[in-house]
Design an enzyme around this catalytic site. Structure first.
Site, PDB file in Angstrom:
ATOM      1  N   GLU A 160       0.646  -1.355  -0.149  1.00  0.00           N
ATOM      2  CA  GLU A 160       0.008  -0.021  -0.113  1.00  0.00           C
ATOM      3  C   GLU A 160       0.779   1.160  -0.090  1.00  0.00           C
ATOM      4  O   GLU A 160       0.686   2.296  -0.516  1.00  0.00           O
ATOM      5  CB  GLU A 160      -0.765   0.069   1.243  1.00  0.00           C
ATOM      6  CG  GLU A 160      -1.842   1.239   1.211  1.00  0.00           C
ATOM      7  CD  GLU A 160      -2.515   1.338   2.533  1.00  0.00           C
ATOM      8  OE1 GLU A 160      -3.255   1.991   2.624  1.00  0.00           O
ATOM      9  OE2 GLU A 160      -2.404   0.358   3.666  1.00  0.00           O
ATOM     10  N   ASP A 161       2.147   1.295   0.527  1.00  0.00           N
ATOM     11  CA  ASP A 161       2.850   2.456   0.854  1.00  0.00           C
ATOM     12  C   ASP A 161       3.928   2.773  -0.011  1.00  0.00           C
ATOM     13  O   ASP A 161       4.630   3.800  -0.136  1.00  0.00           O
ATOM     14  CB  ASP A 161       3.261   2.507   2.506  1.00  0.00           C
ATOM     15  CG  ASP A 161       2.187   2.659   3.258  1.00  0.00           C
ATOM     16  OD1 ASP A 161       0.996   3.040   2.816  1.00  0.00           O
ATOM     17  OD2 ASP A 161       2.465   2.532   4.649  1.00  0.00           O
ATOM     18  N   ASP A 220     -21.522  -5.246  40.076  1.00  0.00           N
ATOM     19  CA  ASP A 220     -20.354  -6.126  39.841  1.00  0.00           C
ATOM     20  C   ASP A 220     -19.237  -5.279  38.995  1.00  0.00           C
ATOM     21  O   ASP A 220     -19.263  -5.405  37.699  1.00  0.00           O
ATOM     22  CB  ASP A 220     -20.826  -7.222  38.863  1.00  0.00           C
ATOM     23  CG  ASP A 220     -22.140  -6.657  37.925  1.00  0.00           C
ATOM     24  OD1 ASP A 220     -22.440  -5.351  38.096  1.00  0.00           O
ATOM     25  OD2 ASP A 220     -22.238  -7.177  36.724  1.00  0.00           O
TER      26      ASP A 220
END
Length: 337
Positions: free
Chosen positions: A90-91, A274
């Site tokens: 992608e980069d 709780d």
């Protein structure tokens, strides 16, 4: 950067890589280490000119994702290599999926391709698309669940390091995390990661609420821990008499879950009973595990009053993720647990 700064940064990168190997060393063969080293070298080359918003070298991010995959999830060398490579295609235009396949084989390439497609989907997704539809697309995008697991690890590290982003970007990413990635993590059984994603999401979407609950948890921690210790002491005496092989772990419930209880029950933090969970983890062969679960249930309810409507039997009918447990809510002398 000066030569000294570059040298210091390179040393920090090398340290992170060594820590990655240290996390995984017991399950890695020599071939596994070679695969991871090659993936690391390619990732360093692909990201060498990139920096994150914080100013640090981008390579720290894929190493961190790989460490999450190795330590929090315990995946194999193929997954660690794919995590290191998850942003490469992608980069960096110099690397294509074909290059990844030639260097690392079809499996790693398929995982990286799936991760790249998810990133593209994220960018192209219309903001009006419903979260549930996106979750379905993610789950059907690839037949290898490691794609989704690595993407969740990627999102976790991004959430852990969002301080340098613009506030509007922080809120957008945090909202997406709460509605898409946390439920995905829950669906495939990554419960600890799911909890951290939810807490970090609340930190950026409702910072005042997040900090208020966090402070109150800190203030009440000593008293809650004393109660957990008391519960453990009472239960252990009976459990030991039965000769069971077990450990008891107690923990405060998450900030996000506290917020959800406050909204759903229309109560204040102080009115939540709780606030913590106690886990009794026991060893057993397959033949006796159901019997021992109910035996432990009997022992605990001899000392603490159960709330039958809150019983969840995932021993008889395990979840689709393979999760098996018996969940009960009991009333102690002062609070529920």
């Amino acid at each position: 950067m000066t030569d000294v700064e570059i040298e210091k940064e390179n040393a920090a990168i090398a340290k992170e890589y060594k820590e990655l190997l240290k996390i995984s060393y017991r399950m890695l063969t020599d071939e596994d280490k070679k695969l991871i080293r090659k993936a690391f070298d390619v990732a360093v080359d692909a990201h060498k000119d990139q920096r994150r918003k914080s100013g640090e070298a981008y390579i720290f991010h894929p190493i961190a994702v790989a460490k999450i995959v190795a330590s929090e999830i315990g995946l194999d060398a193929t997954s660690i290599a794919a995590a290191l490579l998850h942003d490469v295609v992608e980069d960096n235009d110099n690397y294509k999926i074909d290059n990844i396949e030639q260097l690392f084989g079809e499996t790693v390439a398929r995982i990286v391709d799936g991760l790249t497609k998810i990133s593209s989907l994220n960018k192209d997704m219309d903001v009006s698309m419903q979260a549930e539809n996106f979750r379905k697309m993610l789950l059907t995008l690839n037949d290898d669940v490691r794609v989704i697991i690595i993407k969740i690890a990627d999102r976790l590290h991004n959430m852990q390091t969002m301080e340098s982003m613009r506030p509007d970007k922080q809120v957008k990413i945090a909202s997406e995390t709460i509605y898409i990635y946390a439920p995905l993590a829950h669906r495939i059984g990554l419960y600890n990661i799911k909890t951290e994603l939810e807490d970090l999401g609340l930190k950026y979407t409702e910072p005042e609420v997040y900090n208020s609950i966090k402070d109150k948890i800190e203030d009440s921690k000593e008293g809650q821990q004393a109660y957990i210790n008391s519960f453990s002491d009472i239960s252990e005496n009976s459990l030991k008499q039965e000769g069971l092989n077990y450990t008891i772990k107690g923990s405060m419930k998450s900030i996000f879950s506290m917020r959800r209880k406050m909204l759903n029950q229309n109560v204040t933090f102080e009115e939540i009973y709780d606030k913590f969970a106690i886990r009794i983890i026991y060893k057993s062969d397959a033949q006796n595990e159901k019997f021992l679960a109910w035996k432990i249930y009997s022992i605990v309810t001899d000392h603490f009053t159960p709330t039958p409507v809150r019983l969840r039997d995932w021993i008889s009918s395990p979840k689709s993720t393979g999760y098996e447990a018996l969940h009960i809510t009991v009333m102690g002398r002062k609070v529920k647990c």
